[in-house]
Design an enzyme around this catalytic site. Structure first.
Site, PDB file in Angstrom:
ATOM      1  CB  SER A  13      -1.052   0.120   1.118  1.00 24.11           C
ATOM      2  OG  SER A  13      -0.242  -0.091   2.485  1.00 24.11           O
ATOM      3  CG  ASN A  14       3.734   2.584   2.964  1.00 25.53           C
ATOM      4  OD1 ASN A  14       3.762   3.773   3.163  1.00 25.53           O
ATOM      5  ND2 ASN A  14       3.480   1.758   3.814  1.00 25.53           N
ATOM      6  CG  MET A  90       7.833  -7.163   6.629  1.00 28.70           C
ATOM      7  SD  MET A  90       7.760  -5.823   7.660  1.00 28.70           S
ATOM      8  CE  MET A  90       7.370  -6.581   8.969  1.00 28.70           C
ATOM      9  CG  ASN A 107      11.905   1.092   7.370  1.00 26.66           C
ATOM     10  OD1 ASN A 107      11.392   0.382   6.864  1.00 26.66           O
ATOM     11  ND2 ASN A 107      12.009   0.733   8.709  1.00 26.66           N
ATOM     12  CG  HIS A 109       9.217   1.136  12.614  1.00 28.06           C
ATOM     13  ND1 HIS A 109       9.416  -0.376  12.619  1.00 28.06           N
ATOM     14  CD2 HIS A 109       8.833   1.267  13.910  1.00 28.06           C
ATOM     15  CE1 HIS A 109       9.233  -0.980  13.811  1.00 28.06           C
ATOM     16  NE2 HIS A 109       9.016  -0.019  14.529  1.00 28.06           N
ATOM     17  CB  SER A 136       9.294   7.023  12.673  1.00 27.43           C
ATOM     18  OG  SER A 136       8.599   6.946  14.177  1.00 27.43           O
ATOM     19  CD  GLU A 143      20.410   2.069  17.393  1.00 25.60           C
ATOM     20  OE1 GLU A 143      19.596   1.962  18.242  1.00 25.60           O
ATOM     21  OE2 GLU A 143      21.348   3.008  17.140  1.00 25.60           O
ATOM     22  CG  ASP A 145      13.106  -0.837  13.136  1.00 23.41           C
ATOM     23  OD1 ASP A 145      13.137  -0.915  12.030  1.00 23.41           O
ATOM     24  OD2 ASP A 145      12.551  -1.831  13.808  1.00 23.41           O
ATOM     25  CD  GLN A 173      -2.148  10.417   9.852  1.00 26.66           C
ATOM     26  OE1 GLN A 173      -1.257  11.518   9.512  1.00 26.66           O
ATOM     27  NE2 GLN A 173      -3.606  10.416   9.419  1.00 26.66           N
TER      28      GLN A 173
END
Ligand code: GAR
Length: 210
Positions: A13-14, A90, A107, A109, A136, A143, A145, A173
């Site tokens: 969907s993104n 993922m 990314n 998240h 976000s 590191e 996320d 959102q």
């Protein structure tokens, strides 16, 4: 024109939001290719319907993370990418891969980072009795996320919400903020320096653009 290579694992969907923004003329970029690590990801169909090159690099067909990531890197470079866009991808990426694309790897998240890194973010927010949750967009660093946040969007958590209810509210959102970030990136307004996100030469605060 800015080339976006979009990495997915599922629904996409993104990816769809990005495709739609480009076709509407609101995002001056092209999706040079889509890569899924899962053969049955619906996002692959979305890409094909939009006439975008889409391939599956099935992670189960690789010996280890290093060999997968090196194939991934090769495929990205074949498509060409000014920006590598993780959109529901993922998989954990090796530090070598992340360093290779440093500053052009982003990314999305589904939490208000640094809260709830990793999986099952919606359920964790509910279980903790949070009244606020969100999403976000951040630059990716080794590191997990943990890279600098570019923007966050907040949503309320209502009593009786299921994880799916919350996911739906968050994803509304996502479709708004990811294209916005890519617009900034494509316009040359966004970069990463010393592990900070920079927009229009200004260091963004820890919670990103406000
Ligand atoms: C999105 O909610 C995204 O934030 C999340 O997966 C979903 C993918 O949806 N990403 C992660 O959890 C990353 N760890 P989509 O395939 O419909 O874009």
């Amino acid at each position: 024109v800015t080339k976006l290579c979009v990495l997915i694992s599922g629904n996409g969907s993104n990816l769809q939001a990005i495709i739609d923004e480009i076709s509407a003329g609101r995002l001056d970029a092209v999706v040079s290719g889509v890569i899924s690590n899962r053969p049955n990801a619906y996002g692959l169909e979305r890409a094909k319907s939009a006439g975008i090159n889409a391939v599956c690099l099935d992670h189960t067909q690789f010996e280890d993370r290093e060999s997968y990531d090196s194939a991934l890197k090769e495929q990205i470079n074949t498509f060409g990418a000014d920006c590598v866009v993780l959109a529901g991808f993922m998989r954990i990426l090796t530090p070598e891969f992340v360093d290779e694309f440093a500053g052009k790897l982003v990314n999305i998240h589904p939490s208000l980072l640094p809260k709830y890194k990793g999986l099952h973010t919606h359920q964790r927010a509910i279980d903790n009795g949070d009244t606020e949750h969100g999403v976000s967009v951040h630059f990716v660093t080794p590191e997990l996320d943990g890279g600098p946040v570019i923007i966050q969007s907040r949503v309320p958590v209502f009593e009786g919400d299921s994880a799916d209810d919350l996911a739906e509210r968050v994803q509304e959102q996502e479709r708004r903020i990811y294209p916005l970030v890519l617009r900034w990136f494509s316009a040359g307004r966004l970069s990463m320096r010393d592990n900070k996100a920079i927009l229009d030469e200004q260091e963004l605060p820890e919670t990103g653009y406000a």
